[in-house]
Every structure is written in C-alpha cells, then in structure tokens.
Design an enzyme around this catalytic site. Structure first.
Site, short mmCIF file in Angstrom:
data_model
loop_
_atom_site.label_atom_id
_atom_site.label_comp_id
_atom_site.label_asym_id
_atom_site.label_seq_id
_atom_site.Cartn_x
_atom_site.Cartn_y
_atom_site.Cartn_z
N GLU A 49 0.82 -1.21 0.00
CA GLU A 49 0.00 0.00 0.00
C GLU A 49 0.86 1.27 0.00
O GLU A 49 0.55 2.25 -0.68
CB GLU A 49 -0.92 0.01 1.23
CG GLU A 49 -1.88 -1.16 1.31
CD GLU A 49 -1.35 -2.32 2.12
OE1 GLU A 49 -2.13 -2.97 2.82
OE2 GLU A 49 -0.11 -2.59 2.05
N CYS A 72 -2.71 -3.42 7.17
CA CYS A 72 -2.39 -3.56 8.59
C CYS A 72 -2.76 -2.28 9.35
O CYS A 72 -2.76 -1.19 8.80
CB CYS A 72 -0.90 -3.87 8.78
SG CYS A 72 0.20 -2.53 8.28
N CYS A 81 -0.51 0.70 7.77
CA CYS A 81 -0.88 1.15 6.43
C CYS A 81 -2.22 1.88 6.43
O CYS A 81 -2.44 2.79 5.62
CB CYS A 81 -0.94 -0.03 5.47
SG CYS A 81 0.67 -0.72 5.09
N ALA A 151 8.64 -36.23 -8.50
CA ALA A 151 8.35 -36.60 -9.89
C ALA A 151 8.12 -38.10 -9.97
O ALA A 151 8.76 -38.89 -9.26
CB ALA A 151 9.51 -36.20 -10.80
N TRP A 167 15.15 -36.00 -15.70
CA TRP A 167 14.13 -36.87 -16.28
C TRP A 167 12.92 -36.08 -16.74
O TRP A 167 12.18 -36.52 -17.60
CB TRP A 167 13.70 -37.95 -15.28
CG TRP A 167 14.71 -39.03 -15.10
CD1 TRP A 167 15.41 -39.31 -13.97
CD2 TRP A 167 15.17 -39.97 -16.08
NE1 TRP A 167 16.27 -40.35 -14.17
CE2 TRP A 167 16.13 -40.79 -15.47
CE3 TRP A 167 14.84 -40.20 -17.42
CZ2 TRP A 167 16.78 -41.81 -16.13
CZ3 TRP A 167 15.49 -41.22 -18.09
CH2 TRP A 167 16.45 -42.01 -17.45
N ARG A 181 10.98 -23.73 -5.51
CA ARG A 181 12.10 -23.57 -4.58
C ARG A 181 12.30 -22.11 -4.19
O ARG A 181 12.55 -21.79 -3.03
CB ARG A 181 13.39 -24.11 -5.21
CG ARG A 181 13.42 -25.62 -5.39
CD ARG A 181 14.69 -26.02 -6.12
NE ARG A 181 14.80 -27.47 -6.21
CZ ARG A 181 15.80 -28.10 -6.83
NH1 ARG A 181 16.75 -27.38 -7.41
NH2 ARG A 181 15.83 -29.41 -6.88
#
Length: 373
Positions: A49, A72, A81, A151, A167, A181
């Site tokens: 903001e 907030c 804010c 996977a 792969w 990640r």
C-alpha cells in the site's frame, strides 16, 4: 481492466522475498487510470500500500485502492498502512481477503470505515488466499506450510530426487520446480539424497542462479549423521541446516561448522527423529514455508504425522525403473491413490510435455474477524 487481477499479479512478484510477512499487491486508480502500484518489499521496508501511495503522490486523494490483503492497522517494523491510506485521502478500498493475523483481522477494514472510507471485501479472495497460504498457516499456528514435490513416471515409480530434474523432459517443468524452490523459505531433503548423489541444488531462473534476493534454507534430515563435510550442498549461497539425533563424529562436526553449516540436534520419537519437533523448531525460526523434495521415507513419515499441507506431483512421459527410482510412498503403507489420503481442490495442468498434479491435504479455513471481536 480488472484492477484486482493486476494487484494479484503484483502480489505474486513479491513471493520469495517477503517472508515472514505476506506477499501483497496494491493498485491505486483515479478516473479509470492507474496512478500508483506496488508490492510488498523485504521485511522492514515498505508494504504494498505504501509503495502504491508513494507512486501516486497527490493523485491518491479521492482515488480507489485495490489491495490483495487487508491493510495492517498496528505498529510493527513499519507504521500501520491504514493510517497512511486515510491521510492520503483514498475514498474507496477494495480488499481481496482479510488478514488472519489477530492484530489485524477485521480491524484494518473497520478502521478504514471509521474514517469514512468505503470498503468492499471478497473480490479475488480465493487467489489472494492461495498466494499467501503459507503466511495464513504460519500466522495462525506458528507452524510452516509444508508442500511436498516429487516426480513420477507414468507407471507410478517415484524418480529419485537427485536425478528428477534431468528426467523431466521440458524446460518449463524444470523452471516450475525452481519457482517452487524460490518461493519457499526452506527446502527439506533426506541425508541419503546427499550421500547417494552429492547433488548440486542452486535455485535458478532461466538458467541463471538467483543471487538478487536469496537462496532458501536447506534442511538436511540426517538421523544417522551421514552428511559428508564435502557435500556440494554446503556451497550454496543459502544456509544449510543438518538435523540429526545421532552425535556427529567430532571431525565431521568441526568440518561442518567451518563450512558454516549449522547442526541441530532433535530428540527421537519411537526410535525415529521427531519430525514434529523439527517442524515446530522451524516455525520458531520464522520459517513460514517448507518444500519437501523426497518421495520416500521422509515424505511417508510427514504424511503419517499429518504434517503435509500440499502435494505437487510432476509426471514425466517416461517409463523408468532401476537405480533412478527411490523408495515409494507405498513402501511405508501410505497410499494417496487409494483415497486413504484424499487430495482436496486437486487440479491437473500441462507443462509442455509433462503434467503437474496439485492438491491439498490440510486446508486453512478463511479468516473471520467476527470470531475475534
């Protein structure tokens, strides 16, 4: 133009460098024109903001703000804010979702209304809550949001985590993993991944290691103390935490300390490392999100303990067996497929030639400020 959608896109840009604060986007519109926009900066700096208000400057008077999380209304590292919004003369605020933080929940909205600002709640709520799903859990429980990613091949074999990236047949899938990640605080792997493959795991984007913001904390679960001081994971630009119950051999302990690797002792439970205690310890360190990159015993134990919140499964169009296959979840008696652990809000997406399946095991309830008043 959908201004809340634009604010949500800004919030997504903040993921990965705002923790333990939420990732928020804000847009200020006047006479149908965007005059200010911004997203959350790293902790201690400006909220979304404030970034938008600074850009809008005097044009913020009588303008409309679209923000993805309730502003907030308390003093933390930065002033509230809500106070800045009122002072700037904003006339109307559209809020995607309430902030579940008990210091804010519903109070920020009420403070704006008390100052004569019209407020509207709920536009883009589902997407806003998904962006901050880790923050929502952490701020209400003190525990990190745990996602597991692994996977598999079409014949259901889990590909070993130290070889899965090669792969996965599409660059899109590999970039997707690096995005997961990058937007998490910590990545948890089992020590046998290090011992078997000595992998190199830097977070990359478009082939380049991300140095601009930060690398995640690497959490190596090593109940037997097998992590080698020469493991390449210690050369990451992020920090490494080796978690063990067995005392390390003194030479190894000293070598890890010299490599700036922290060793954390966790007590045992039922002759196994107490993962619940580890998760609580990560929460105390303000780790809001954890990505588990292990499809075997570690994942099974977390599932068994009810600690996994979200599952991400990548399916590569290759039939694989042999050494590239890790221990499966079913080896521990846990089976997602048969419905013993049903996934909620499951969805399937295509990533070039690969597929990704995501779903939730634990879903945080939406915040309701009435219960806190």
């Amino acid at each position: 133009m959908n201004y809340m959608e634009w604010a949500l896109s800004l919030a997504r840009l903040a993921l990965g460098h705002t923790s333990p604060n939420p990732a928020v986007g804000a847009v200020i519109v006047k006479d149908g024109v965007i005059v200010g926009e911004g997203h959350t900066q790293p902790p201690g700096s400006y909220h979304a903001e404030i970034m938008a208000l600074r850009q809008a400057d005097h044009l913020a008077k009588d303008a409309i703000m679209y923000v993805t999380l309730e502003p907030c209304c308390h003093f933390g590292r930065t002033p509230p804010c809500t106070q800045s919004i009122v002072t700037a003369g904003i006339s109307e605020v559209h809020i995607a979702t309430l902030d579940p933080n008990p210091l804010v929940c519903g109070r920020g909205k009420a403070e704006l209304e008390a100052a004569g600002i019209r407020t509207f709640l709920g536009e883009g709520e589902v997407h806003a809550q998904e962006i901050n799903e880790a923050y929502f859990k952490f701020i209400t429980t003190g525990l990190p949001f745990i996602t597991t990613e692994f996977a598999i091949s079409p014949n259901g074999e889990i590909i070993a985590s130290d070889s899965s990236s090669r792969w996965l047949s599409s660059e899109t899938s590999r970039q997707y993993i690096h995005h997961l990640r990058y937007t998490t605080d910590a990545i948890m792997i089992a020590a046998n991944t290090i011992v078997a493959g000595n992998p190199w795991f830097p977070v990359r984007t478009n082939g380049q290691e991300r140095e601009i913001k930060r690398q995640p904390l690497w959490v190596v679960v090593d109940s037997r103390g097998n992590t080698s001081p020469e493991a390449q994971i210690q050369r990451l630009s992020g920090k490494t935490l080796v978690v063990t119950v067995a005392p390390l051999e003194p030479t190894t302990q000293r070598a890890l300390v010299r490599a700036e690797v922290e060793v954390l002792g966790i007590p045992q439970e039922n002759n196994r490392l107490d993962l619940g205690e580890l998760v609580r310890e990560l929460g105390k360190r303000q780790i809001t999100s954890v990505l588990v990159e292990d499809g075997g015993v570690l994942l099974s134990s977390l599932l068994e303990g009810g600690m996994v919140d979200k599952v991400v499964v990548l399916i590569a169009p290759l039939f694989i067996d042999g050494e590239e296959v890790s221990a499966s979840i079913e080896d521990k008696g846990v089976n997602l497929v048969t419905g013993l652990i049903p996934l909620e809000q499951a969805k399937v997406e295509r990533l070039a030639t690969d597929m990704v399946v995501t779903g939730y095991i634990n879903i945080m309830p939406p915040p309701h400020f009435e219960s806190l008043s």
